[in-house]
Design a protein around this motif. Structure first.
Motif, PDB file in Angstrom:
ATOM      1  N   ARG A 127      -2.941 -11.814   9.830  1.00 30.95           N
ATOM      2  CA  ARG A 127      -2.729 -13.187   9.341  1.00 30.95           C
ATOM      3  C   ARG A 127      -3.436 -13.315   7.998  1.00 30.95           C
ATOM      4  O   ARG A 127      -4.163 -12.412   7.586  1.00 30.95           O
ATOM      5  CB  ARG A 127      -3.280 -14.215  10.330  1.00 30.95           C
ATOM      6  CG  ARG A 127      -2.418 -14.326  11.574  1.00 30.95           C
ATOM      7  CD  ARG A 127      -2.907 -15.302  12.601  1.00 30.95           C
ATOM      8  NE  ARG A 127      -2.074 -15.138  13.793  1.00 30.95           N
ATOM      9  CZ  ARG A 127      -1.220 -16.050  14.267  1.00 30.95           C
ATOM     10  NH1 ARG A 127      -1.118 -17.229  13.698  1.00 30.95           N
ATOM     11  NH2 ARG A 127      -0.491 -15.796  15.339  1.00 30.95           N
ATOM     12  N   SER A 128      -3.254 -14.448   7.351  1.00 27.61           N
ATOM     13  CA  SER A 128      -3.891 -14.602   6.040  1.00 27.61           C
ATOM     14  C   SER A 128      -5.373 -14.924   6.226  1.00 27.61           C
ATOM     15  O   SER A 128      -5.806 -15.356   7.297  1.00 27.61           O
ATOM     16  CB  SER A 128      -3.230 -15.733   5.254  1.00 27.61           C
ATOM     17  OG  SER A 128      -3.565 -16.969   5.849  1.00 27.61           O
ATOM     18  N   ARG A 129      -6.133 -14.745   5.143  1.00 23.66           N
ATOM     19  CA  ARG A 129      -7.561 -15.033   5.189  1.00 23.66           C
ATOM     20  C   ARG A 129      -7.801 -16.503   5.570  1.00 23.66           C
ATOM     21  O   ARG A 129      -8.705 -16.817   6.327  1.00 23.66           O
ATOM     22  CB  ARG A 129      -8.164 -14.760   3.803  1.00 23.66           C
ATOM     23  CG  ARG A 129      -9.659 -14.951   3.759  1.00 23.66           C
ATOM     24  CD  ARG A 129     -10.140 -14.948   2.347  1.00 23.66           C
ATOM     25  NE  ARG A 129     -10.063 -13.607   1.791  1.00 23.66           N
ATOM     26  CZ  ARG A 129     -11.032 -13.034   1.107  1.00 23.66           C
ATOM     27  NH1 ARG A 129     -12.145 -13.691   0.888  1.00 23.66           N
ATOM     28  NH2 ARG A 129     -10.904 -11.842   0.622  1.00 23.66           N
ATOM     29  N   ASP A 173     -10.954  -9.254   5.347  1.00 19.44           N
ATOM     30  CA  ASP A 173     -10.930 -10.726   5.456  1.00 19.44           C
ATOM     31  C   ASP A 173     -11.675 -11.187   6.706  1.00 19.44           C
ATOM     32  O   ASP A 173     -12.429 -12.166   6.678  1.00 19.44           O
ATOM     33  CB  ASP A 173      -9.481 -11.237   5.521  1.00 19.44           C
ATOM     34  CG  ASP A 173      -8.757 -11.083   4.191  1.00 19.44           C
ATOM     35  OD1 ASP A 173      -9.428 -10.894   3.160  1.00 19.44           O
ATOM     36  OD2 ASP A 173      -7.503 -11.135   4.189  1.00 19.44           O
TER      37      ASP A 173
END
Ligand code: SAM
Ligand code: SF4
Length: 346
Positions: A127-129, A173
């Motif tokens: 997933r994104s940060r 991340d």
């Protein structure tokens, strides 16, 4: 500074009994005889990815897909909590229906339903940060994301175009967000060489992991790798022992895949440095549909009822169940160092 690949290769070349004895002694000295228990909840088998090795790959139309409802998950977690389980691992495919907002609500719900003291580990892919941060703010404590193989070419081929660099970026991340971070690899993937085995361990050491998941690759006939040979228990045990020696403070589970590959597989890992077990608490009706590979060890047995059996087996090994949160000593050490650094700056 972490060990060089040549040193790791030399370590791996040592007789297996020596490695296992050294790893077991280190495990006893650093972690004692307790084995941390994590309740594993396989909450969705839907996945948008198409990893060649995995039965949940989007291209496999031979499995019936499911996703648990929030109510089912909370009910399951509560039942396990009442039996003493204090850490929950929510694992699933990369299921677009499980948006980050929905997952955040779930994590908050778990903490609110059982206790803020329970630890929640997520294992649901890249997933994104920003998303990792939202999940941490909602109470997620730990994240598991295996890099699978340290060979970038093999990684991209096996994960259908997803580069190793993207997986490593996600791991970075997670670390920066403050999670207790777990990663690891499969043993015996096609194309594995001695050099790659050393590289896999070196990457674990370079990432200074808090938790390391190591399991044999098991060929699944419903995938493009179905005709290949699976990894072996001996090699899995060797990698586990070497990992304990390289990362003495990490938590290392005795994995379901090892138990599925051979009877006594998880016990062999526990004797070679592992200090965590993850009984499956997924409702039995869904269990057989989370088929990463055939012969999965936990399809019929209820993980919670299994605790008594586990306790008996551990006692025979001179070990015991530990139902605490079981934060990784590696993670605690990092927090202390970070705090000291911050204090020094002020
Ligand atoms: N989707 C998330 C991910 O890939 O990180 C979490 C779920 S995935 C099913 C969890 C792990 O299952 C993967 O990291 C992989 O190592 C393991 N796995 C998948 N297929 C396997 C196979 N055929 N044999 C052994 N382990 C397998
Ligand atoms: Fe999906 Fe994870 Fe399986 Fe890959 S390993 S297909 S990301 S569930």
């Amino acid at each position: 500074m972490t060990a060089a690949k040549t040193e790791i290769a030399r370590l791996l070349a040592r007789p297996l009994e020596h490695l296992v004895t050294a790893a077991d002694a280190l495990r006893a000295a650093r972690h004692g005889d307790g084995v941390w228990i994590r309740g594993l909840l396989e909450f969705t088998n839907r996945c948008r990815c198409n990893c060649l090795y995995c039965g949940l790959r989007s291209g496999n139309d031979r499995i019936a897909r499911y996703s648990l409802t929030e109510e089912e998950i909370l009910r399951t977690v509560k039942a396990a909590f009442l039996r003493g389980v204090r850490t929950f691992v929510l694992q699933g495919g990369e299921d677009p229906d499980w948006t980050t907002e929905r997952l955040c609500r779930l994590v908050e719900g778990i903490k609110g339903t059982v206790s803020a003291e329970a630890a929640v580990t997520l294992s649901c892919g890249i997933r994104s940060r920003r998303e990792y941060r939202s999940l941490a703010e909602s109470g997620a404590d730990r994240y598991l994301l295996r890099f699978e193989t340290a060979d970038p070419v093999l990684h991209e081929r096996l994960r259908e175009g997803i580069p190793l660099a993207r997986r490593l970026e996600a791991l970075s991340d997670l670390r920066e967000t403050g999670y207790e971070v777990g990663s690891g690899f499969m043993v015996g993937l096609p194309g594995e060489t001695e050099d790659l085995r050393a590289a896999n361990l070196k990457l674990c050491a370079d990432l200074d992991l808090d938790m390391v998941g190591i399991g044999p690759f098991i060929a699944n006939p419903d995938t493009p790798l179905g005709d290949l040979s699976s990894g072996t228990l001996e090699e899995t045990v060797r990698m586990t022992a070497a990992c304990r020696i390289l990362l003495p403070d990490a938590n290392i589970p005795a994995t379901t895949a090892a138990g599925s590959l051979a009877a006594g597989g998880r016990e062999a890992m526990l004797a070679a440095g592992a200090n965590v077990l993850m009984p499956n608490v997924t409702p039995l009706a869904y269990r057989k549909r989370y088929l990463l590979y055939p012969g999965k060890d936990t399809i019929r047995r209820d993980g919670i009822q299994e605790l008594e059996t586990i306790a008996g087996r551990l006692q025979e090994m001179g070990r015991r169940i530990d139902l605490g949160r079981g934060d990784s000593p590696a993670f605690r050490r990092r927090l202390i160092t970070q705090n000291e650094f911050r204090d020094g700056q002020n």
